[in-house]
Write an enzyme that holds these catalytic residues in place. Structure first.
Site, PDB file in Angstrom:
ATOM      1  N   SER A 133       9.209  -7.233  12.169  1.00 32.06           N
ATOM      2  CA  SER A 133      10.304  -6.286  11.964  1.00 32.06           C
ATOM      3  C   SER A 133      11.389  -6.478  13.007  1.00 32.06           C
ATOM      4  O   SER A 133      11.092  -6.779  14.177  1.00 32.06           O
ATOM      5  CB  SER A 133       9.777  -4.851  12.050  1.00 32.06           C
ATOM      6  OG  SER A 133      10.832  -3.918  11.950  1.00 32.06           O
ATOM      7  N   TYR A 148       4.678   1.122  16.987  1.00 34.06           N
ATOM      8  CA  TYR A 148       5.061   0.122  15.992  1.00 34.06           C
ATOM      9  C   TYR A 148       6.066  -0.860  16.568  1.00 34.06           C
ATOM     10  O   TYR A 148       5.915  -2.078  16.444  1.00 34.06           O
ATOM     11  CB  TYR A 148       5.643   0.812  14.764  1.00 34.06           C
ATOM     12  CG  TYR A 148       6.069  -0.152  13.678  1.00 34.06           C
ATOM     13  CD1 TYR A 148       5.113  -0.795  12.891  1.00 34.06           C
ATOM     14  CD2 TYR A 148       7.421  -0.427  13.452  1.00 34.06           C
ATOM     15  CE1 TYR A 148       5.505  -1.683  11.897  1.00 34.06           C
ATOM     16  CE2 TYR A 148       7.809  -1.307  12.461  1.00 34.06           C
ATOM     17  CZ  TYR A 148       6.852  -1.944  11.686  1.00 34.06           C
ATOM     18  OH  TYR A 148       7.225  -2.839  10.716  1.00 34.06           O
TER      19      TYR A 148
END
Length: 225
Positions: A133, A148
């Site tokens: 990401s 995350y």
């Protein structure tokens, strides 16, 4: 199975991006070895698909999966590390210890220690893709999703390091930002469907950017770290 087809391994293939990418690769003529914790993908059957169990947070499961993959194919052309979790991705709260550890156990420890023994099964000139990401890039830092973001930052660094380690074998390593996708993690309001994300990831695979470069599905181009 067609032994002349390219062989891909896709982790976390039972839903979301992993499932869509598995279908895309099958449609493009790949032989796919897909992993899921349950060892099955409900509703998907194809003569070029084999599904095996894998829990990348479990050492024994990882060892058994790698051994099974080695039995199924003499060499891998494409490894897609897709399995991941994001329990705090939308949270603005400070990190919580249990959730933090669980996130790293899957996204970092599991990914790294599945990839490492898989390197011996990769053909020279193969590709390794990490579904990561842009949230893990310093330039894209934000106040939400501490565990995350940090886990994806670690994966991005690992991909860049791995690219250098396997350069002598001409293995291409590509961390990929798939966009904000309508999955269990991304939610229904995300702008990309899993199928659109899979198409964009496949374009990155075909484009084969310089090893270690970060591919952004949203722009269909390399993105600076």
């Amino acid at each position: 199975m067609d032994t002349h087809a390219k062989t891909a391994v896709v982790t976390g293939a039972n839903s979301g991006i992993g499932l869509a990418l598995t279908k895309k690769l099958l449609a493009e003529g790949y032989r796919v070895i897909a992993t899921a914790r349950s060892g099955r993908i409900d509703g998907l059957h194809h003569d070029q698909l084999t599904v095996i169990p894998l829990d990348i947070t479990d050492v024994a499961s990882t060892e058994q999966a790698v051994a099974r993959i080695g039995q199924l194919t003499p060499g891998i052309d494409l490894l897609v590390n897709n399995a991941g979790v994001a329990p705090d991705v939308m949270s603005m709260a400070p990190p919580e210890r249990t959730s933090f550890h669980d996130t790293f156990a899957t996204n970092v420890d599991g990914t790294v220690f599945f990839t490492e023994p898989m390197l011996a099964l990769l053909k020279d000139g193969a590709q390794v893709v990490f579904i990561t990401s842009s949230m893990g890039l310093p330039s894209q830092a934000g106040p939400n999703g501490t565990a995350y973001r940090l886990s994806k930052a670690a994966v991005n660094m690992y991909a860049a390091m791995l690219a250098q380690r396997v350069a002598d074998r001409h293995i291409n390593v590509t961390p990929v930002h798939p966009g904000w996708v309508q999955t269990r993690l991304g939610g229904d309001s995300a702008p990309f469907t899993p199928e659109q994300a899979a198409d964009g990831i496949f374009q990155g695979i075909v484009a084969r950017p310089e090893s270690g470069q970060f591919w952004n599905v949203e722009t269909n181009a390399v993105m600076a770290y």
